[in-house]
Design a protein around this motif. Structure first.
Motif, PDB file in Angstrom:
ATOM      1  N   ASN A   2       9.601   1.011  10.826  1.00 13.28           N
ATOM      2  CA  ASN A   2       9.798   1.434  12.216  1.00 13.28           C
ATOM      3  C   ASN A   2       8.565   2.222  12.633  1.00 13.28           C
ATOM      4  O   ASN A   2       8.206   3.209  11.969  1.00 13.28           O
ATOM      5  N   ALA A   3       7.934   1.777  13.709  1.00 13.68           N
ATOM      6  CA  ALA A   3       6.680   2.430  14.126  1.00 13.68           C
ATOM      7  C   ALA A   3       6.659   2.577  15.635  1.00 13.68           C
ATOM      8  O   ALA A   3       7.213   1.757  16.366  1.00 13.68           O
ATOM      9  N   HIS A   4       6.025   3.658  16.081  1.00 13.54           N
ATOM     10  CA  HIS A   4       5.775   3.832  17.509  1.00 13.54           C
ATOM     11  C   HIS A   4       4.513   4.662  17.650  1.00 13.54           C
ATOM     12  O   HIS A   4       4.502   5.851  17.321  1.00 13.54           O
TER      13      HIS A   4
ATOM     14  N   ALA B 284       2.197  -5.607   2.409  1.00 15.35           N
ATOM     15  CA  ALA B 284       2.204  -5.240   0.977  1.00 15.35           C
ATOM     16  C   ALA B 284       3.575  -5.498   0.381  1.00 15.35           C
ATOM     17  O   ALA B 284       3.709  -6.022  -0.725  1.00 15.35           O
ATOM     18  N   ALA B 285       4.622  -5.156   1.135  1.00 13.75           N
ATOM     19  CA  ALA B 285       5.989  -5.365   0.626  1.00 13.75           C
ATOM     20  C   ALA B 285       6.279  -6.846   0.498  1.00 13.75           C
ATOM     21  O   ALA B 285       6.848  -7.316  -0.493  1.00 13.75           O
ATOM     22  N   ARG B 286       5.844  -7.615   1.494  1.00  9.10           N
ATOM     23  CA  ARG B 286       6.097  -9.066   1.453  1.00  9.10           C
ATOM     24  C   ARG B 286       5.405  -9.663   0.236  1.00  9.10           C
ATOM     25  O   ARG B 286       5.998 -10.422  -0.529  1.00  9.10           O
ATOM     26  N   GLN B 287       4.159  -9.256  -0.028  1.00  9.25           N
ATOM     27  CA  GLN B 287       3.421  -9.804  -1.179  1.00  9.25           C
ATOM     28  C   GLN B 287       4.072  -9.406  -2.506  1.00  9.25           C
ATOM     29  O   GLN B 287       4.043 -10.140  -3.469  1.00  9.25           O
ATOM     30  N   ALA B 288       4.721  -8.222  -2.501  1.00 11.65           N
ATOM     31  CA  ALA B 288       5.358  -7.766  -3.749  1.00 11.65           C
ATOM     32  C   ALA B 288       6.796  -8.257  -3.844  1.00 11.65           C
ATOM     33  O   ALA B 288       7.482  -8.019  -4.847  1.00 11.65           O
TER      34      ALA B 288
ATOM     35  N   LEU C 163      -1.536   0.397  10.001  1.00 10.79           N
ATOM     36  CA  LEU C 163      -0.817   0.902   8.823  1.00 10.79           C
ATOM     37  C   LEU C 163       0.553   0.247   8.713  1.00 10.79           C
ATOM     38  O   LEU C 163       0.953  -0.203   7.629  1.00 10.79           O
ATOM     39  N   ALA C 164       1.261   0.139   9.815  1.00  7.86           N
ATOM     40  CA  ALA C 164       2.604  -0.468   9.788  1.00  7.86           C
ATOM     41  C   ALA C 164       2.526  -1.906   9.295  1.00  7.86           C
ATOM     42  O   ALA C 164       3.282  -2.332   8.416  1.00  7.86           O
ATOM     43  N   THR C 165       1.568  -2.652   9.824  1.00  8.83           N
ATOM     44  CA  THR C 165       1.399  -4.054   9.416  1.00  8.83           C
ATOM     45  C   THR C 165       0.995  -4.150   7.948  1.00  8.83           C
ATOM     46  O   THR C 165       1.525  -4.965   7.187  1.00  8.83           O
TER      47      THR C 165
END
Ligand code: KE4
Length: 450
Positions: free
Chosen positions: A353-355, A342-346, A335-337
């Motif tokens: 931040n994920a753990h 998605a943000a990079r493509q947009a 999900l984090a990736t």
């Protein structure tokens, strides 16, 4: 996308506001930070919730963390029905409390003695009282952006809903109480050292979320927790880990197991109740033996340790397994990736931040490492993102300053639905931003401001 017209939820929200302050029993649920009408939930199963208008959502709030096994797992419901038939509360000791206490100690050996209460707030409030009694000191260090429930001592620069609603320091907290609460900066040992030097031998306790979740997810920097342990030892201060979120979430033994730092006291909630109201505080025997009736520090609770809640907690802890954590880690990473891609493509700035099975997307180009950087992020963008996701059948936390929670009931399919919704939402956000800029440019040309 047109806003979702939720007839039943809209009517219920209007009615709710006539009896419940803000129409809710906990502020973040009112959607104040993201706008719109909160769906009123009729029922839930697994990773999905269903609202009163019959709309289904993939849930990433999961009751704010307790439901590591998903909504209404069959085994839990069966166990609860069985125990409820024998009585829901006695106000007298039961074997179930002993069993759950022993289960907690097996998973968290630092919790040599434990007292069950009914919420995380009660747990942290009581742990602070024990620390003050044991040390004979009054001051407490907390961190800006950390949230430890709504006890007066902790509603100073608090995170979670307090920050979401713009009242990190709540009215109603007396000046005298606030004066005993010292605020440091997360991941900044220098800010802690300066407080210790300024208030030598007056600091009873330092309380920290060992994995911060209430400014959004902010993991501890390397050496941060170890540094807190060293400073507390040097100054005779009791180290309290508030593991209400991280306990049994980041590993079976919580953050103290995951990061290898042993606190003096630990506060627990959420998962320990399996979805029923349970909090707990515990730790060193010499400290916990101060608690009445073993010692003089008073704390009590009508429904503390009730058989229903103990049964739910025992069931939840009994289902924790290495396979579950491995799965949660994989799904959390996916999900984090996916959100970052998605943000990079947009073409949007996003930090995720994920753990393990908790994460927070922040709309910013800069890393988010503490409360200051978290509160500089684009919360209006998060609100737009939230509304787009909700419209597309995904239910994230209705606040930038919260954690997204996954469960054992989530599947790759649920994650991919969320990623697809994020892609569509972020593209729509980008298009809307471009259109707004064009209109703004056209207006400037008309008025000669260009
Ligand atoms: P409760 O009193 O809400 O059970 O626990 C307070 C608490 C203590 N410590 C930590 C680290 C917590 O995260 C919490 C409560 N968490 C919030 C969500 N960030 C509960 C949701 C709400 O306030 O509605």
């Amino acid at each position: 996308m047109s806003p979702v017209h939720r007839g039943a939820s809209r009517r219920l929200f209007i009615e709710a506001k006539r009896i419940l302050p803000g129409g809710v029993d906990s502020p973040v649920r009112a959607f104040s930070a993201v706008g719109g009408t909160p769906p009123f939930i009729r029922r839930a199963r697994g990773a999905r919730i269903l609202d009163e208008d019959g709309r289904s959502y993939v849930d990433f709030v999961m009751s704010w963390g307790p439901l590591i096994h998903g909504h209404a797992p069959a085994g839990l419901i069966t166990a609860l029905a069985d125990v409820a038939a024998r009585g829901t509360s006695f106000g007298a000791p039961t074997a179930l409390e002993v069993d759950l206490g022993l289960a907690v100690r097996r998973l968290m050996p630092s919790v040599e003695r434990v007292r069950f209460v009914n919420s995380g707030t009660e747990a942290t409030m009581s742990a602070l009282r024990v620390a003050r009694a044991a040390s004979g000191r009054d001051r407490v260090i907390k961190f800006a952006g950390c949230y430890h429930g709504h006890c007066d001592a902790f509603l100073v620069q608090a995170g979670s809903g307090a920050t979401t609603l713009g009242v990190p320091t709540s009215p109603g907290v007396s000046r005298a109480v606030a004066a005993d609460t010292l605020v440091a900066h997360y991941n900044d040992l220098g800010s802690v050292d300066r407080l210790f030097r300024a208030h030598r031998a007056q600091i009873a306790a330092l309380i920290v979320e060992p994995l911060a979740g209430n400014m959004g997810v902010v993991p501890p920097a390397a050496g941060f927790l170890e540094g807190l342990r060293t400073l507390c030892d040097r100054h005779g201060t009791i180290l309290i880990f508030d593991e209400v979120i991280s306990g049994f979430r980041v590993s079976p033994g919580g953050a103290q197991e995951r990061f290898g730092v042993r606190p003096d006291l630990t506060c627990l909630g959420k998962i320990i109740g399996g979805g029923l109201p349970v909090g707990a505080y515990g730790g060193r025997t010499d400290l916990m033996e101060q608690v009445a009736p073993a010692g003089p520090v008073y704390q009590a609770g009508t429904l503390s340790g009730n058989p229903l809640a103990m049964t739910a907690g025992l069931w939840a802890l009994s289902q924790l397994s290495p396979a579950l954590y491995a799965r949660l880690d994989r799904l959390g990473q996916r999900l984090a990736t996916g959100l970052a891609d998605a943000a990079r493509q947009a073409g949007l700035d996003l930090q995720v931040n994920a753990h393990g099975s908790v994460l927070t997307p922040f709309f910013t180009a800069s890393p988010v490492r503490d409360y200051q950087s978290a509160t500089r992020t684009d919360t209006a963008a998060y609100a737009r993102f939230f509304r787009g996701m909700l419209t597309r059948g995904i239910y994230p936390p209705p606040s930038q300053f919260e954690a997204w929670f996954l469960s054992g009931a989530h599947t790759t399919r649920h994650i991919d639905l969320a990623i697809e919704a994020a892609r569509a939402t972020m593209h729509a956000m980008r298009r809307r931003a471009r259109t707004a800029r064009k209109k703004s440019g056209a207006r400037r040309q008309e008025t000669g401001d260009a």
